[in-house]
Write an enzyme that holds these catalytic residues in place. Sequence first.
Site, PDB file in Angstrom:
ATOM      1  N   GLU A  65       0.738  -1.238  -0.039  1.00 58.45           N
ATOM      2  CA  GLU A  65       0.168   0.013   0.058  1.00 58.45           C
ATOM      3  C   GLU A  65       0.933   1.293  -0.171  1.00 58.45           C
ATOM      4  O   GLU A  65       0.516   2.265  -0.659  1.00 58.45           O
ATOM      5  CB  GLU A  65      -0.779   0.016   1.266  1.00 58.45           C
ATOM      6  CG  GLU A  65      -1.943   0.900   1.374  1.00 58.45           C
ATOM      7  CD  GLU A  65      -3.193   1.114   0.231  1.00 58.45           C
ATOM      8  OE1 GLU A  65      -3.795   0.109   0.160  1.00 58.45           O
ATOM      9  OE2 GLU A  65      -2.907   1.937  -0.685  1.00 58.45           O
ATOM     10  N   GLY A 121      11.987  21.880   1.300  1.00 57.02           N
ATOM     11  CA  GLY A 121      12.101  20.410   1.733  1.00 57.02           C
ATOM     12  C   GLY A 121      11.252  19.548   0.813  1.00 57.02           C
ATOM     13  O   GLY A 121      10.801  18.206   1.222  1.00 57.02           O
ATOM     14  N   GLU A 135      14.011  16.980  -3.510  1.00 49.65           N
ATOM     15  CA  GLU A 135      15.430  16.626  -2.842  1.00 49.65           C
ATOM     16  C   GLU A 135      16.561  17.439  -3.596  1.00 49.65           C
ATOM     17  O   GLU A 135      16.305  17.984  -4.487  1.00 49.65           O
ATOM     18  CB  GLU A 135      15.558  14.965  -3.233  1.00 49.65           C
ATOM     19  CG  GLU A 135      14.386  14.372  -2.470  1.00 49.65           C
ATOM     20  CD  GLU A 135      14.883  12.772  -2.458  1.00 49.65           C
ATOM     21  OE1 GLU A 135      15.879  12.421  -2.548  1.00 49.65           O
ATOM     22  OE2 GLU A 135      13.544  12.049  -2.803  1.00 49.65           O
ATOM     23  N   LYS A 172       5.046   4.438 -10.329  1.00 44.67           N
ATOM     24  CA  LYS A 172       3.600   4.312  -9.641  1.00 44.67           C
ATOM     25  C   LYS A 172       2.565   4.037 -10.654  1.00 44.67           C
ATOM     26  O   LYS A 172       1.441   3.217 -10.265  1.00 44.67           O
ATOM     27  CB  LYS A 172       2.945   5.607  -8.718  1.00 44.67           C
ATOM     28  CG  LYS A 172       4.130   5.829  -7.513  1.00 44.67           C
ATOM     29  CD  LYS A 172       4.233   7.045  -7.081  1.00 44.67           C
ATOM     30  CE  LYS A 172       4.781   7.299  -5.945  1.00 44.67           C
ATOM     31  NZ  LYS A 172       5.298   8.785  -5.383  1.00 44.67           N
ATOM     32  N   GLY A 214       6.057  11.325   3.160  1.00 46.77           N
ATOM     33  CA  GLY A 214       6.314  11.841   4.392  1.00 46.77           C
ATOM     34  C   GLY A 214       6.392  10.549   5.152  1.00 46.77           C
ATOM     35  O   GLY A 214       5.810   9.679   4.939  1.00 46.77           O
TER      36      GLY A 214
END
Lengths: 435, 435
Positions: B132, B190, B193, B208, B310
């Site tokens: 998931e 942030g 990257e 994805k 995150g």
Amino acid sequence: MTKPAVRVALLGCGTVGAEVVRLLHDQAEDLTARIGAPLEIVGIAVRRIGRDRGDLPVDPSIFTTDALGLIKRDDVDVVIEVVGGIEPARTWLVEALRAGKSVVTANKALLAEDGGALHDAAAEGGADLYYEAAVAGAIPLLRPLRESLHGDRINRVTGIVNGTTNFILSSMDSSGAGFAEALEEATALGYAEADPTADVEGFDAGAKAAILASLAFHTRVTAADVYREGITEVTAADVASARDMGSTIKLLCIAARTVDADGAESVSVRVHPAMIPRSHPLASVGDAYNAVFVEAEAAGQLMFYGRGAGGTPTASAVLGDVVAVSRNRLAGTWAPSESAYAKLAIRPMGDAITRYHVSLDVADRAGVLSQVAGVFAKHDVSIATVRQAGHGDEASLVIVTHTARDAALAATVDELRHLDIVRSIASVLRVEGDD
Amino acid sequence: MTKPAVRVALLGCGTVGAEVVRLLHDQAEDLTARIGAPLEIVGIAVRRIGRDRGDLPVDPSIFTTDALGLIKRDDVDVVIEVVGGIEPARTWLVEALRAGKSVVTANKALLAEDGGALHDAAAEGGADLYYEAAVAGAIPLLRPLRESLHGDRINRVTGIVNGTTNFILSSMDSSGAGFAEALEEATALGYAEADPTADVEGFDAGAKAAILASLAFHTRVTAADVYREGITEVTAADVASARDMGSTIKLLCIAARTVDADGAESVSVRVHPAMIPRSHPLASVGDAYNAVFVEAEAAGQLMFYGRGAGGTPTASAVLGDVVAVSRNRLAGTWAPSESAYAKLAIRPMGDAITRYHVSLDVADRAGVLSQVAGVFAKHDVSIATVRQAGHGDEASLVIVTHTARDAALAATVDELRHLDIVRSIASVLRVEGDD
């Protein structure tokens, strides 16, 4: 090697039932591949056999009026219930589950009234009880709540779960129409039933709120635990007032976890119209769409959006469940039944934490604002914003509060109503979506 | 009676891994109740044992640099992989699955590159493979695609699945900034990257897209099958052009089923920037949020929205999977592995059905529109709308086409580029979300 068929009994053959029959037929090949065995409808229980059901792709001889007899047959593995209502559905499903038959149901009223009886029977019989179609139609929502978010902790669920009222409120918002006019339009377009009570008085949303709260908080919540207020009192003036605030009015179902100062947890579950800012993801959910906004500790904010009703979307949700329970049967297992270990206390509405938007017509003279503000202060309600506009010898005050106990807010409004300087209270609405 | 613990090996202890450790500890009581047995981390494989990982609530002696040795231990039931990359992750997970250990992974690159190897190993070992967290972080999305919509037929998946690029495009849209400036802001905050290539060139979204397409269409789709275009060429002028059309630009991943005239089905999978109308539910997905819009035959339109990345949201998705696989283990079962029975052909990008928005600077003289329109007609591309605006001896033409094969649209633009009367092509963008 083809496995023997999973044999299905269908209880009810109205709009949703007929669509289930059609989808099972049209997608037979796909379903067989996904399950690993074919599905076969062995019986359909209906009230009247002779009724015209269009051209259904099943042998007419499988219709019966003896639902209980059908459920008890040895050659039934899975029972699909799309009849609705408390009885005789409860008796049927308890019978099926105790006998170890998997149940797929869309019956929100029964689940909200006495879901415990069904879950207990499922545990007793070692059987699956799935009900994705009971809330928010085709939106895969209960399965994520039951399963995907199990590693997380849900703090709040806010949903638009009734398509009829969302259609009416969306139309009042876009056209400026009053409730009666918008209801008339919804009825004409087929979005509202001839007797719209269950929808516009919030009973339907209340049942769904109970089901959502039970899943989110691992606590048995029934329809009787849900505070409920419908949309019949929402006026065009309320909608205009919301618009002035950059907000819109939605009928929300809200299930929230509250932690007291001493760390004790409880849950409040309620259905009522509320103002939400137009920037909130739920504000743009228009027409008869449903959406459920979930706030979880680790996952953050999530939203699920889609069609909440209709024969085909509901049948789609039923079929998703049928695939799951069929696979479980073939694997000789069943999903864990109800998770109600948390047993949180249910807070009464007076203890729920809410915010109010109050619009008043007051006499335009010195000291009025101070007097009005004094009433809020007396009830320990803190004011977030005030807008004052004078016109002639009258003025209007629009006050938005910070969060407070709902009982304190209600008492404040009550006292304002009896104040000499208050000519009338134009609008009182709860506010959700920020603070 | 407490059941014996489900024993977990954790591979990787960076941001996500550390958060998994913390959540497993903080929510131990809840997780135990939900699973029916406690979870115990028996080992954590890392590259360097001494690294400062803050104050993790585990016995420091369980850290090891020998991942393979840890996986092979008899007392490991579940393997969580949050290392990322193709190797050695593939070797580790194949080893674990073949040995019948349940795997929970967030490794989108590996799943997109060689998911087949993992699914085969899972089938061979009779083990669960859950992922998931690999797509759209905390949003429960794969489970609904894998399970809830199994009774339905998905026709199209359109997603915003990369938070970095969505932040950049949202910021270009709201501030009018160019790509370089918006990227700089994203880096400072942030959201991007130090080396943003994987995000801004669409590699992350492409991986994805492959995973989503595989699940939606029951077909093995790898990253190599996905057409990919990043957002580095999107200019402030493009964004302004979209705004003029009542649209906004998003980096979309699109997986669509196409049925040929002769009934043959195929799938096109692509990632590229596209204009979508502001009224589309995906248009209001701002900042670094993700959302996936699903169109299914019976369920209709669905959308899933939430945080795509995150440490905590990703860890939440990992934990949801850990609960599911742990319950399966206790029940002595595992979920059906990959469903790839449909084996649909993958259409090359040239055969994908798309729409273009083309903005041209042309000489302002008679016959220009006719000449330009002639080029579209020559390539069998039908024009939906044209807007012409003259300024001095130049004029601008903004043309939006109906759907056509992408190759025909590309060839049309190519020919326009060489036309005498075309001074320059200001903007070429695909259009999604309506026709």
